[in-house]
Motif scaffolding. Structure first.
Motif, PDB file in Angstrom:
ATOM      1  N   SER A 156       5.556   2.984  64.761  1.00 54.87           N
ATOM      2  CA  SER A 156       4.354   2.895  65.545  1.00 54.87           C
ATOM      3  C   SER A 156       3.420   3.900  65.401  1.00 54.87           C
ATOM      4  O   SER A 156       3.119   4.699  65.907  1.00 54.87           O
ATOM      5  CB  SER A 156       4.683   2.855  66.933  1.00 54.87           C
ATOM      6  N   ARG A 157       3.056   3.805  64.087  1.00 53.42           N
ATOM      7  CA  ARG A 157       2.000   4.587  63.308  1.00 53.42           C
ATOM      8  C   ARG A 157       0.850   3.862  62.628  1.00 53.42           C
ATOM      9  O   ARG A 157       0.977   3.234  61.775  1.00 53.42           O
ATOM     10  CB  ARG A 157       2.417   5.546  62.536  1.00 53.42           C
ATOM     11  N   PRO A 158      -0.290   3.585  63.516  1.00 55.19           N
ATOM     12  CA  PRO A 158      -1.347   2.795  62.756  1.00 55.19           C
ATOM     13  C   PRO A 158      -1.676   3.228  61.358  1.00 55.19           C
ATOM     14  O   PRO A 158      -2.012   4.511  61.005  1.00 55.19           O
ATOM     15  CB  PRO A 158      -2.625   3.121  63.642  1.00 55.19           C
ATOM     16  N   GLN A 211      -3.543  -1.652  60.751  1.00 57.14           N
ATOM     17  CA  GLN A 211      -2.450  -2.369  61.546  1.00 57.14           C
ATOM     18  C   GLN A 211      -1.805  -1.499  62.271  1.00 57.14           C
ATOM     19  O   GLN A 211      -2.240  -0.192  62.371  1.00 57.14           O
ATOM     20  CB  GLN A 211      -1.393  -2.857  60.466  1.00 57.14           C
ATOM     21  N   ASP A 212      -1.161  -1.858  63.363  1.00 54.55           N
ATOM     22  CA  ASP A 212      -0.562  -0.888  64.465  1.00 54.55           C
ATOM     23  C   ASP A 212       0.767  -0.258  64.090  1.00 54.55           C
ATOM     24  O   ASP A 212       1.151   0.432  64.616  1.00 54.55           O
ATOM     25  CB  ASP A 212      -0.443  -1.731  65.849  1.00 54.55           C
ATOM     26  N   TRP A 213       1.299  -0.994  63.095  1.00 56.51           N
ATOM     27  CA  TRP A 213       2.524  -0.121  62.399  1.00 56.51           C
ATOM     28  C   TRP A 213       2.380  -0.136  60.955  1.00 56.51           C
ATOM     29  O   TRP A 213       1.567  -0.394  60.284  1.00 56.51           O
ATOM     30  CB  TRP A 213       3.705  -1.343  62.334  1.00 56.51           C
TER      31      TRP A 213
END
Length: 756
Positions: A727-729, A733-735
């Motif tokens: 879960s690291r933008p 993207q959010d992932w």
């Protein structure tokens, strides 16, 4: 001209013949018969055949070089009666009489044989006037059903109906072995409505060789012409046409035909293996032998199937005189080349392809034709199929002639050919060659060497009209077939419907993508980061048309070298670069086409006199390339994201396109019916550790393909089968995930693994 002697004739067998004085007037020959004897008669039916004279019919026949000719009268309730015909002054013109309406035939004695022959001039016009009017008006898109050579039965008599379009000829004859190639024997009837000449020749059967002998209006005898509508021809360098049977092939490909529309739709998985038949594989390794349709059924079909391609595209198989043209200088637009077998054998090959789940696309050439004297050039003594002005009628690049697209009959000839291949032979699509040369009047011409259109512009309005008429006809009659344009310019709307102002093609070769991306991959990896635009630019227009990405025969000939030879670096790096380039192509929006030999990284340039370098697969790197192409095809087919939205901008998004220092690209492919796929391409030989890229969702992402895998000849650097999203933008993207990028390699990631 009169009969010199009038004598009594007796049958000798009784019957209606009796000894009697003949009416001398019956043997008066029409004055214009001199033209017949001189071989320049435009209307032989006015002289020859049956002509009523009250209670009897006068029969005239022309058999030069015959020893004698006898009339055999067929009587319904008794044996046939026979009597000699009278020859007029050793001219070969014979005259006799029969009772009005009696059926008859000839018994002709030659120096070495006796021939029983029905009278071709006893038959009336055959082609329907309505069909002739349609042809003259440009509304006959199945002209091959009327023109050419067709075995038929007329009034219980078997024979062949010959018909040819030659409106400006003085006289046209059918010649062949059946008349000792004597153009005086079988002059044809002109049907003035459409400028078509016809004749029914009794006793002719499939397998006969023939041509047309044409005399121009100025009484010049032209070179013997092959039939433009012939369904079969002699094997080159011989040039005669051959009468073929009208019997249709017994197809059993209903399952394929019922589903091919879905298989060829814009959202389907399409990968095409382009083949030049003669040089794909030489039977027995003999350089002088050419594969037959039977050879290809046994060898090509399983090879292409195992490689995972969905279609075979054949360089032109239409009959062509010069093998070095690769078929692109076709003359027999209705005839499969005799180099590979008969029409029935080609149909059997098509049937076998469909049984194996393979579609077949034919290269088809309406842009130009060669100037061989037995062909279409100056066909009836005038520029009939071509333009008379060389500024419009000659292709300087190829020294070929250009069809006159402004003529109804020429358009019908071409459209009839296209529909014939699609309907008669169940061909699944046509790739139309050299469309750009058709669209522009100044194509490859210097100033002053072209004629502007009626508005003063460079667009060929007649060609545009023809193309739209062609694609409309195919869409209407064979809506599940594809028609693909080789069009190398930015002409707008090539794949847009004609009702919307487009040209109506199903797909277009993306020539710009090919040139830009090949330019990129040929660069030293040290400098690739400074030329990212060569990869990125294609997506600026990538959805303006429905595209086929093509690495065709044109990219491995004419001194360009093979694909592998153009890759930089040592032996291993060359293969690694090509593996990554092919994976980039297969993961890029657009359908795919690859020329034979490229799938095994053939080292040498394509030679049409040779064959694919099959021995090269002894090199593990080349064998690995074959395996990679198979797996690319399989992966594309299994994952909808890699094909379903090929023609829709909603199916693509860049993740990384600005990493100049690392020369790495990443992008996402989306699908309506499946999970997204993420592709990462390291274009340098440097392993990139801890490389972060965005992902469209969380969870575990499988590494479904890695071109650096050992099975492909790679170094086996990768990510152990997959990575977990974090879960690291990143990259919008959010992932994202942390990857190890193999050298000169593409990796493909999916959150859902699909098994075969």
């Amino acid at each position: 001209m009169r009969c010199g002697t009038i004598a009594n004739d007796t049958d000798g067998r009784g019957g209606w013949w009796v000894t009697r004085r003949q009416d001398e007037s019956l043997y008066i020959v029409p004055e214009h018969a001199r033209d017949l004897l001189a071989g320049r008669c435009p209307d032989p039916f006015s002289i020859l055949g049956r002509h009523n004279a009250g209670k009897v019919d006068i029969i005239r026949a022309f058999y030069p070089d015959a020893a004698k000719v006898r009339l055999v009268v067929e009587r319904p309730r008794s044996a046939p009666a026979e009597r000699a015909m009278r020859q007029i002054d050793d001219t070969g013109l014979y005259i006799g009489t029969v009772p009005q309406g009696a059926r008859y035939h000839f018994r002709v004695t030659w120096a070495d044989a006796v021939e029983e022959a029905a009278d071709p001039y006893s038959f009336g016009p055959v082609i329907d006037e309505h069909d002739l009017r349609l042809f003259a008006e440009g509304r006959s898109f199945h002209a091959d059903a009327m023109l050419g050579a067709h075995p038929v039965t007329l009034h219980g008599v078997d024979g062949v109906l010959f018909a040819v379009w030659a409106p400006n000829a003085l006289r046209v004859s059918v010649i062949g072995d059946f008349n000792i190639w004597d153009g005086r024997r079988h002059s044809m009837r002109l049907r003035h409505t459409a400028g078509i000449w016809e004749i029914f020749l009794p006793g002719i059967s499939p397998g006969e060789r023939y041509k047309f002998e044409i005399m121009a209006k100025n009484e010049t005898l032209l070179p013997q012409k092959a039939d433009p509508f012939a369904r079969f021809s002699e094997r080159p360098p011989a040039t005669a046409s051959i009468v073929t049977s009208g019997v249709r092939y017994a197809w059993d490909d209903d399952a394929w035909m019922d589903t091919r529309g879905a298989r060829q739709a814009p959202g389907s998985s399409i990968s095409i293996y382009e083949v030049h038949i003669a040089s794909w594989r030489r039977p027995g390794g003999d350089p002088d032998r050419t594969a037959t349709w039977g050879d290809l059924t046994r060898e090509l079909i399983p090879y292409v199937t195992q490689a995972g391609f969905t279609h075979i595209e054949l360089l032109p198989i239409m009959e062509h005189p010069f093998g070095g043209s690769w078929g692109y200088q076709s003359l027999g637009l209705f005839a499969p080349s005799a180099r590979h077998g008969t029409p029935a054998e080609f149909a059997a090959f098509m049937n076998a392809c469909h049984a194996a789940g393979l579609g077949v696309i034919l290269d088809w050439v309406p842009a130009h034709f060669p100037n061989d004297v037995h062909g279409l050039a100056c066909f009836d003594g005038t520029a009939l199929f071509e333009h008379s002005d060389p500024r419009e009628g000659i292709h300087r690049d190829w020294n070929t002639l250009i069809y006159n697209f402004g003529r109804h009959e020429v358009r019908e000839f071409l459209i009839s050919s296209a529909l014939m291949w699609l309907q008669h032979y169940h061909v699944d699509g046509l790739r139309v060659d050299a469309v750009a040369s058709m669209l522009y009047r100044d194509y490859s011409r210097q100033e002053g060497d072209w004629v502007p259109n009626i508005h003063g512009g460079r667009e060929n309005l007649e060609a545009v009209s023809f193309i739209r008429e062609l694609t409309d006809a195919i869409s209407r009659e064979v809506p599940d077939a594809v028609i693909i344009a080789e069009e190398s310019t930015a002409w707008p709307g090539v794949t847009r419907a004609t009702s919307e102002g487009g040209l109506g093609f199903s797909f277009k070769w993306n020539m710009g993508w090919m040139h830009d991306t090949l330019s990129f991959i040929q660069r030293d990896p040290l400098w690739r980061g400074h030329h990212l635009s060569e990869i990125l630019f294609g997506m600026h227009y990538g959805f303006s048309e429905r595209f086929v990405l093509s690495l065709s025969h044109d990219e491995v000939t004419h001194g360009k070298g093979s694909l592998i030879a153009r890759m930089p670096g040592d032996h291993w790096q060359k293969h690694a670069s090509l593996r990554s380039y092919l994976a980039f192509m297969w993961c890029h929006p657009g359908k795919k086409l690859l020329f034979m030999g490229c799938e095994l990284a053939q080292a040498h340039e394509w030679n049409h006199d040779g064959e694919v370098d099959w021995a090269a697969t002894g090199d593990p790197l080349k064998a690995g390339m074959q395996v990679l192409v198979r797996d690319l095809n399989r992966t594309m087919r299994l994952y909808p994201a890699l094909h379903e939205l090929d023609c829709d901008p909603a199916g693509f998004s860049w993740l990384i396109g600005d990493d100049v220092s690392n020369a790495v690209f990443a992008w996402i492919r989306f699908a309506v019916s499946g999970s997204p796929v993420v592709i990462v391409w390291n274009t340098t030989p440097v392993i990139r550790e801890n490389y972060w890229t965005g992902l469209p969702s969380g969870g575990y992402w499988h590494e479904i393909l890695n071109t650096d895998a050992g099975i492909y000849g790679g170094s086996n650097v990768g990510n152990g089968g997959g990575v977990n999203a974090q879960s690291r933008p990143a990259h919008g993207q959010d992932w994202s995930c942390e990857l190890t990028l193999p050298p000169l390699a593409v990796i493909v990631l999916s959150s859902a693994r699909t098994e075969v």
